[in-house]
Design a protein around this motif. Structure first.
Motif, PDB file in Angstrom:
ATOM      1  N   ARG A 153       0.890  -1.063  -0.004  1.00  0.00           N
ATOM      2  CA  ARG A 153      -0.197  -0.020   0.110  1.00  0.00           C
ATOM      3  C   ARG A 153       0.788   1.210   0.061  1.00  0.00           C
ATOM      4  N   ALA A 154       1.955   1.149   0.696  1.00  0.00           N
ATOM      5  CA  ALA A 154       2.801   2.312   0.969  1.00  0.00           C
ATOM      6  C   ALA A 154       3.443   2.755  -0.416  1.00  0.00           C
ATOM      7  N   LEU A 155       3.743   1.652  -1.026  1.00  0.00           N
ATOM      8  CA  LEU A 155       4.557   1.798  -2.447  1.00  0.00           C
ATOM      9  C   LEU A 155       3.464   2.449  -3.576  1.00  0.00           C
ATOM     10  N   ALA A 156       2.192   2.061  -3.615  1.00  0.00           N
ATOM     11  CA  ALA A 156       1.298   2.261  -4.256  1.00  0.00           C
ATOM     12  C   ALA A 156       1.002   3.751  -4.154  1.00  0.00           C
ATOM     13  N   ALA A 157       1.081   4.347  -2.828  1.00  0.00           N
ATOM     14  CA  ALA A 157       0.766   5.559  -2.490  1.00  0.00           C
ATOM     15  C   ALA A 157       2.000   6.677  -2.894  1.00  0.00           C
ATOM     16  N   ALA A 158       3.222   6.146  -2.755  1.00  0.00           N
ATOM     17  CA  ALA A 158       4.492   6.928  -3.088  1.00  0.00           C
ATOM     18  C   ALA A 158       4.940   6.747  -4.569  1.00  0.00           C
ATOM     19  N   ALA A 159       4.510   5.811  -5.299  1.00  0.00           N
ATOM     20  CA  ALA A 159       5.088   5.771  -6.458  1.00  0.00           C
ATOM     21  C   ALA A 159       4.394   6.773  -7.460  1.00  0.00           C
ATOM     22  N   SER A 160       5.170   7.276  -8.191  1.00  0.00           N
ATOM     23  CA  SER A 160       4.744   8.480  -9.293  1.00  0.00           C
ATOM     24  C   SER A 160       4.464   7.584 -10.694  1.00  0.00           C
ATOM     25  N   GLY A 161       5.066   6.427 -10.741  1.00  0.00           N
ATOM     26  CA  GLY A 161       4.844   5.790 -12.166  1.00  0.00           C
ATOM     27  C   GLY A 161       5.541   4.710 -12.537  1.00  0.00           C
ATOM     28  N   VAL A 180      12.677 -15.106  -5.363  1.00  0.00           N
ATOM     29  CA  VAL A 180      11.421 -15.103  -4.529  1.00  0.00           C
ATOM     30  C   VAL A 180      10.223 -15.353  -5.179  1.00  0.00           C
ATOM     31  N   ILE A 181       9.011 -15.172  -4.658  1.00  0.00           N
ATOM     32  CA  ILE A 181       7.824 -15.237  -5.412  1.00  0.00           C
ATOM     33  C   ILE A 181       7.374 -13.728  -5.478  1.00  0.00           C
ATOM     34  N   LEU A 182       7.040 -13.174  -6.558  1.00  0.00           N
ATOM     35  CA  LEU A 182       6.176 -11.836  -6.658  1.00  0.00           C
ATOM     36  C   LEU A 182       4.847 -12.015  -6.830  1.00  0.00           C
ATOM     37  N   HIS A 183       4.220 -11.145  -6.081  1.00  0.00           N
ATOM     38  CA  HIS A 183       2.579 -11.156  -5.618  1.00  0.00           C
ATOM     39  C   HIS A 183       2.096  -9.990  -6.020  1.00  0.00           C
ATOM     40  N   TRP A 184       1.254 -10.115  -7.130  1.00  0.00           N
ATOM     41  CA  TRP A 184       0.218  -9.184  -7.723  1.00  0.00           C
ATOM     42  C   TRP A 184      -1.183  -9.257  -7.111  1.00  0.00           C
ATOM     43  N   LEU A 185      -1.458  -8.652  -6.062  1.00  0.00           N
ATOM     44  CA  LEU A 185      -2.612  -8.448  -5.336  1.00  0.00           C
ATOM     45  C   LEU A 185      -3.674  -7.538  -6.241  1.00  0.00           C
ATOM     46  N   MET A 188      -9.450  -5.716  -5.896  1.00  0.00           N
ATOM     47  CA  MET A 188     -10.713  -6.238  -5.484  1.00  0.00           C
ATOM     48  C   MET A 188     -10.447  -6.850  -4.008  1.00  0.00           C
ATOM     49  N   PHE A 189      -9.136  -7.135  -3.810  1.00  0.00           N
ATOM     50  CA  PHE A 189      -8.556  -7.918  -2.462  1.00  0.00           C
ATOM     51  C   PHE A 189      -8.330  -6.639  -1.424  1.00  0.00           C
ATOM     52  N   ASP A 190      -7.841  -5.502  -2.019  1.00  0.00           N
ATOM     53  CA  ASP A 190      -7.362  -4.446  -1.279  1.00  0.00           C
ATOM     54  C   ASP A 190      -7.378  -3.319  -2.112  1.00  0.00           C
ATOM     55  N   PRO A 191      -8.521  -2.292  -1.858  1.00  0.00           N
ATOM     56  CA  PRO A 191      -8.656  -1.182  -2.778  1.00  0.00           C
ATOM     57  C   PRO A 191      -7.475  -0.164  -2.837  1.00  0.00           C
ATOM     58  N   ALA A 192      -6.752  -0.069  -1.610  1.00  0.00           N
ATOM     59  CA  ALA A 192      -5.572   0.490  -1.639  1.00  0.00           C
ATOM     60  C   ALA A 192      -4.287   0.332  -2.611  1.00  0.00           C
ATOM     61  N   LEU A 193      -4.586  -1.065  -3.383  1.00  0.00           N
ATOM     62  CA  LEU A 193      -3.684  -1.366  -4.424  1.00  0.00           C
ATOM     63  C   LEU A 193      -4.221  -1.102  -5.778  1.00  0.00           C
ATOM     64  N   VAL A 225      -0.643 -14.624  -9.083  1.00  0.00           N
ATOM     65  CA  VAL A 225      -1.368 -13.681  -9.902  1.00  0.00           C
ATOM     66  C   VAL A 225      -2.890 -13.638  -9.279  1.00  0.00           C
ATOM     67  N   SER A 226      -3.193 -12.510  -8.582  1.00  0.00           N
ATOM     68  CA  SER A 226      -4.370 -12.816  -7.674  1.00  0.00           C
ATOM     69  C   SER A 226      -5.483 -11.629  -8.459  1.00  0.00           C
ATOM     70  N   LEU A 227      -5.670 -11.536  -9.795  1.00  0.00           N
ATOM     71  CA  LEU A 227      -6.781 -10.514 -10.333  1.00  0.00           C
ATOM     72  C   LEU A 227      -7.947 -11.091 -10.755  1.00  0.00           C
ATOM     73  N   LEU A 228      -8.337 -12.459 -10.486  1.00  0.00           N
ATOM     74  CA  LEU A 228      -9.450 -12.920 -10.733  1.00  0.00           C
ATOM     75  C   LEU A 228      -9.920 -12.841 -12.354  1.00  0.00           C
ATOM     76  N   ASP A 229      -8.908 -12.995 -13.082  1.00  0.00           N
ATOM     77  CA  ASP A 229      -9.102 -12.813 -14.413  1.00  0.00           C
ATOM     78  C   ASP A 229      -8.371 -13.913 -15.043  1.00  0.00           C
ATOM     79  N   ALA A 230      -8.871 -15.045 -15.402  1.00  0.00           N
ATOM     80  CA  ALA A 230      -8.010 -16.130 -16.034  1.00  0.00           C
ATOM     81  C   ALA A 230      -7.375 -16.169 -17.454  1.00  0.00           C
ATOM     82  N   ARG A 231      -8.138 -15.163 -18.185  1.00  0.00           N
ATOM     83  CA  ARG A 231      -7.343 -14.959 -19.470  1.00  0.00           C
ATOM     84  C   ARG A 231      -6.252 -14.002 -19.101  1.00  0.00           C
TER      85      ARG A 231
END
Length: 383
Positions: A153-161, A180-185, A188-193, A225-231
């Motif tokens: 959440r903090a990165l989403a708020a701080a990043a400009s692009g 490591v494993i990268l996680h794209w949440l 829908m799981f966290d509106p702050a993202l 990948v947690s986007l609830l979008d199979a395609r």
């Protein structure tokens, strides 16, 4: 015996619980897929706390549930959003959970990966975000567990692009001792993202996400990948560098994504495998034999329950997960850290009970029925 269950329309219906659970047995790890269950935490029901207090965890029950998952051959994805990271469990509690669970995993030979985030930081500069990630990465690596770099959440708020995401993640991947494993949440799981990876356009965000991986393929074991979008997941999966795995986090479409197609398949890191653990493990063992139809025959019927638990607002799926753990006898009570047991309605619980019972998920159906009736009585319903 029957039970009267309230519906969402204000009426009630008669339901006859099944008499016997689905027959499943513990087993060894899988051969065709790597499968993690994200695991919930068990609250201490006797702690004198408020929703704003630090989490009070029942460590014995929490670790016992992880042993249950390991006994069926599943890996444990620890201190993830299923464990209420940022929704009741703070970083101090998560750090303790990571240390305890990693030690337990060593003692039983269980597979474990742990979430690395920035939730000790409410907001901050990019440098502060990097430092927060580094602190958590050190705790996970010192515990001996694999790291999962969670969305911040903090990165989403701080990043400009997009360039800020590339800089922060590249910095962390260079530092990581092991892949490591990268996680794209998704939001829908966290509106702050919303707008993660620097854009609300998912095509642009996907390109940035893949650029991070392409720059450091030797430091990325896989991506969740947690986007609830199979395609979209399939498209990402097909664009990954050789050797980088895709772990589905799609709790709506997991059977087809794990089964795969002629061009590949997804491994799994799923919150729904918390309540489905034994059944999911049995299905993957069938898949290990090459029997895709048998795998789908076992797992496809579970999608209705998963879609119910993860319905909008999706972030409250943890409430249903813990509710089913209580009905299944994995914990003695239905309370949650942060008071999150109040986040779903009685009709939602009633439907979850009916769907889970129909799948045979309760080791003791009679116990589940009695506990469901006790919840109904708390709500003033004559069952």
């Amino acid at each position: 015996m029957t039970i009267r269950l309230p519906g969402s329309d204000g009426t009630s219906r008669t339901y006859e619980p099944r008499a016997e659970p689905l027959a499943v047995s513990p087993g060894t790890p899988f051969t065709s897929r790597t499968v993690f269950s994200a695991a919930h935490v068990v609250a201490d029901p006797y702690a004198d706390v408020s929703p704003d207090s630090p989490a009070a965890v029942d460590w014995d029950a929490t670790l016992a549930f992880r042993r249950h998952l390991w006994s069926h051959g599943l890996g444990v994805a620890e201190a993830m959003d299923t464990a209420q990271r940022g929704m009741g469990l703070d970083w101090a509690g998560a750090a303790e959970l990571i240390r305890r669970s990693a030690a337990e995993a060593r003692s039983v030979g269980g597979l474990i990966a742990c979430g690395v985030g920035t939730d000790q930081l409410a907001a901050g500069s990019l440098a502060e975000v990097r430092a927060a990630y580094e602190e958590q990465l050190a705790v996970v690596e010192e515990s001996g567990a694999q790291a999962i770099l969670m969305a911040s959440r903090a990165l989403a708020a701080a990043a400009s692009g997009p360039e800020d995401y590339l800089e922060v993640y590249s910095h962390l991947l260079r530092q990581a001792a092991e892949p490591v494993i990268l996680h794209w949440l998704g939001p829908m799981f966290d509106p702050a993202l919303e707008g993660y990876w620097g854009s609300s356009d998912l095509d642009v965000a996907t390109d940035t996400f893949l650029d991070v991986i392409a720059a450091h393929p030797d430091k990325v074991d896989g991506i969740k990948v947690s986007l609830l979008d199979a395609r979209r997941e399939i498209d990402i999966r097909r664009r990954l560098p050789q050797g980088v795995r895709c772990y589905t986090g799609d709790d709506f479409n997991y059977p087809e994504l794990i089964a795969g197609d002629e061009r590949g398949f997804s491994h799994a890191l799923l919150g729904i495998f918390d309540p489905l653990g034994p059944l999911a493990a049995q299905a993957v063992r069938v898949l290990d034999t090459g029997d895709v139809k048998g795998f789908r025959a076992l797992l496809d019927p579970t999608v209705g329950l998963s879609r119910h638990l993860f319905q909008t607002p999706t972030r409250f799926y943890k409430t249903g997960v813990v509710f089913l753990a209580w009905l299944a006898g994995h914990q003695s009570h239905f309370t949650m850290v942060g008071g999150l047991q109040s986040a779903r309605s009685l009709p939602h619980f009633a439907k979850a009970y009916e769907l889970a019972d129909g799948l045979g998920l309760f080791p003791d159906p009679k116990l589940a029925e009695e506990r469901m009736k006790s919840l109904l009585s708390v709500y003033g319903v004559d069952s």
